[in-house]
Design an enzyme around this catalytic site. Structure first.
Site, mmCIF file in Angstrom:
data_model
loop_
_atom_site.group_PDB
_atom_site.id
_atom_site.type_symbol
_atom_site.label_atom_id
_atom_site.label_comp_id
_atom_site.label_asym_id
_atom_site.label_seq_id
_atom_site.Cartn_x
_atom_site.Cartn_y
_atom_site.Cartn_z
ATOM 1 N NE ARG A 1 1.877 -5.350 10.814
ATOM 2 C CZ ARG A 1 3.036 -5.371 10.142
ATOM 3 N NH1 ARG A 1 4.071 -6.018 10.610
ATOM 4 N NH2 ARG A 1 3.135 -4.720 9.005
ATOM 5 C CE LYS B 1 -2.274 -0.925 3.789
ATOM 6 N NZ LYS B 1 -1.824 -2.287 4.152
ATOM 7 N NE ARG C 1 -4.951 -0.107 8.990
ATOM 8 C CZ ARG C 1 -3.737 -0.542 8.713
ATOM 9 N NH1 ARG C 1 -3.438 -1.807 8.812
ATOM 10 N NH2 ARG C 1 -2.809 0.299 8.363
ATOM 11 N NE ARG D 1 7.741 -3.257 6.184
ATOM 12 C CZ ARG D 1 6.452 -2.925 6.169
ATOM 13 N NH1 ARG D 1 5.977 -2.205 5.184
ATOM 14 N NH2 ARG D 1 5.650 -3.320 7.125
ATOM 15 N NE ARG E 1 6.260 -1.111 9.926
ATOM 16 C CZ ARG E 1 5.168 -1.038 9.208
ATOM 17 N NH1 ARG E 1 5.179 -0.384 8.058
ATOM 18 N NH2 ARG E 1 4.055 -1.602 9.627
HETATM 19 P P1 ADP Z 1 0.570 -2.538 7.802
HETATM 20 O O1 ADP Z 1 -0.494 -2.325 6.765
HETATM 21 O O2 ADP Z 1 1.772 -3.227 7.243
HETATM 22 O O3 ADP Z 1 0.085 -3.162 9.077
HETATM 23 P P2 ADP Z 1 0.649 0.299 8.575
HETATM 24 O O4 ADP Z 1 1.845 1.162 8.547
HETATM 25 O O5 ADP Z 1 -0.473 0.673 7.690
HETATM 26 O O6 ADP Z 1 1.217 -1.145 8.222
HETATM 27 O O7 ADP Z 1 0.087 0.181 10.071
HETATM 28 C C1 ADP Z 1 0.952 -0.118 11.153
HETATM 29 C C2 ADP Z 1 0.151 -0.189 12.457
HETATM 30 O O8 ADP Z 1 -0.429 1.093 12.745
HETATM 31 C C3 ADP Z 1 -1.035 -1.146 12.489
HETATM 32 O O9 ADP Z 1 -0.653 -2.484 12.767
HETATM 33 C C4 ADP Z 1 -1.887 -0.517 13.608
HETATM 34 O O10 ADP Z 1 -1.374 -0.808 14.884
HETATM 35 C C5 ADP Z 1 -1.696 0.960 13.369
HETATM 36 N N1 ADP Z 1 -2.744 1.488 12.440
HETATM 37 C C6 ADP Z 1 -2.558 1.979 11.205
HETATM 38 N N2 ADP Z 1 -3.725 2.357 10.651
HETATM 39 C C7 ADP Z 1 -4.685 2.087 11.574
HETATM 40 C C8 ADP Z 1 -6.103 2.228 11.618
HETATM 41 N N3 ADP Z 1 -6.798 2.745 10.577
HETATM 42 N N4 ADP Z 1 -6.759 1.851 12.731
HETATM 43 C C9 ADP Z 1 -6.110 1.350 13.788
HETATM 44 N N5 ADP Z 1 -4.782 1.171 13.820
HETATM 45 C C10 ADP Z 1 -4.070 1.533 12.730
#
Ligand code: ADP
Length: 190
Positions: A144, A13, A88, A127, A133
């Site tokens: 996740r 993404k 989400r 990654r 990370r």
């Molecule tokens: P990925 O899609 O690889 O999990 P992101 O960088 O999009 O990576 O998100 C990392 C973390 O940030 C998620 O695992 C969550 O803890 C938090 N996060 C991101 N977006 C949201 C959201 N819309 N609602 C709740 N938590 C979120």
């Protein structure tokens, strides 16, 4: 152009959001990036978010929703935006509906990246080696994926029912996926 980019962790993404935003001259709003910036800066928001993120759990809806609302009302979003990683949860969908109604704007489309599950895990493990990370350990990566399947995958049918969902094949080379996304966006609203 007002878009949502969805897809499981590891679907690419962030990479694709950058390409789309470059082409359309719109800001990418990545909730994950905003959280990470706050964690690095040690802000109260970062302190709250960090525990959830490191465990692979979602940050509570009220925290995430307030953050996105603040962002969407800024002038840079007037010409459009791409939401990367938001909404989400079903609750976030409802909140976003309200934010858009308040701004008197509508979504053009919701793009979903479909990527082979085995590739997702492998990409995230790769990654982990290069970026380090905190949430890219194998255990958290698996958590996740579970949380996504549980809480976020149902959103696909919700947006599909609204007739604004577009599925994009997320396998293969990055530039090929980008081309498929551009084709999908060009077809939106026709
Ligand atoms: P990925 O899609 O690889 O999990 P992101 O960088 O999009 O990576 O998100 C990392 C973390 O940030 C998620 O695992 C969550 O803890 C938090 N996060 C991101 N977006 C949201 C959201 N819309 N609602 C709740 N938590 C979120």
């Amino acid at each position: 152009m007002r878009l949502i980019l969805m897809g499981p962790p590891g679907a690419g993404k962030g990479t694709q959001a950058a390409a789309v935003c470059h082409r359309y001259g719109i800001p990418a709003i990545s909730t994950g990036d905003i959280f990470r910036t706050n964690v690095s800066a040690g802000t109260p928001l970062g302190v709250t978010a960090q525990t959830y993120m490191n465990a692979g759990e979602y940050v509570p809806d009220e925290v995430t929703n307030a953050m996105v609302r603040d962002r969407l009302t800024q002038p840079e979003c007037r010409r459009g935006f791409l939401l990367d990683g938001y909404p989400r949860t079903v609750e976030q969908v409802k909140e976003l509906d309200q934010m858009l109604a308040d701004l008197q704007v509508q979504l053009n489309g919701v793009l979903v990246l479909n990527t082979d599950p085995a590739a997702l895990i492998q990409r995230l493990l790769d990654r982990a080696r290069t970026e380090g990370r905190a949430d890219d350990t194998e255990e958290v990566i698996r958590r996740r994926q579970e949380v996504y399947a549980d809480q976020t995958a149902p959103l696909v049918s919700e947006y599909n029912a609204r007739g604004i969902l577009v599925s994009v094949n997320g396998n293969g080379r990055v530039d090929h996926v980008t081309d498929r996304i551009h084709t999908a966006i060009a077809r939106l609203g026709r």
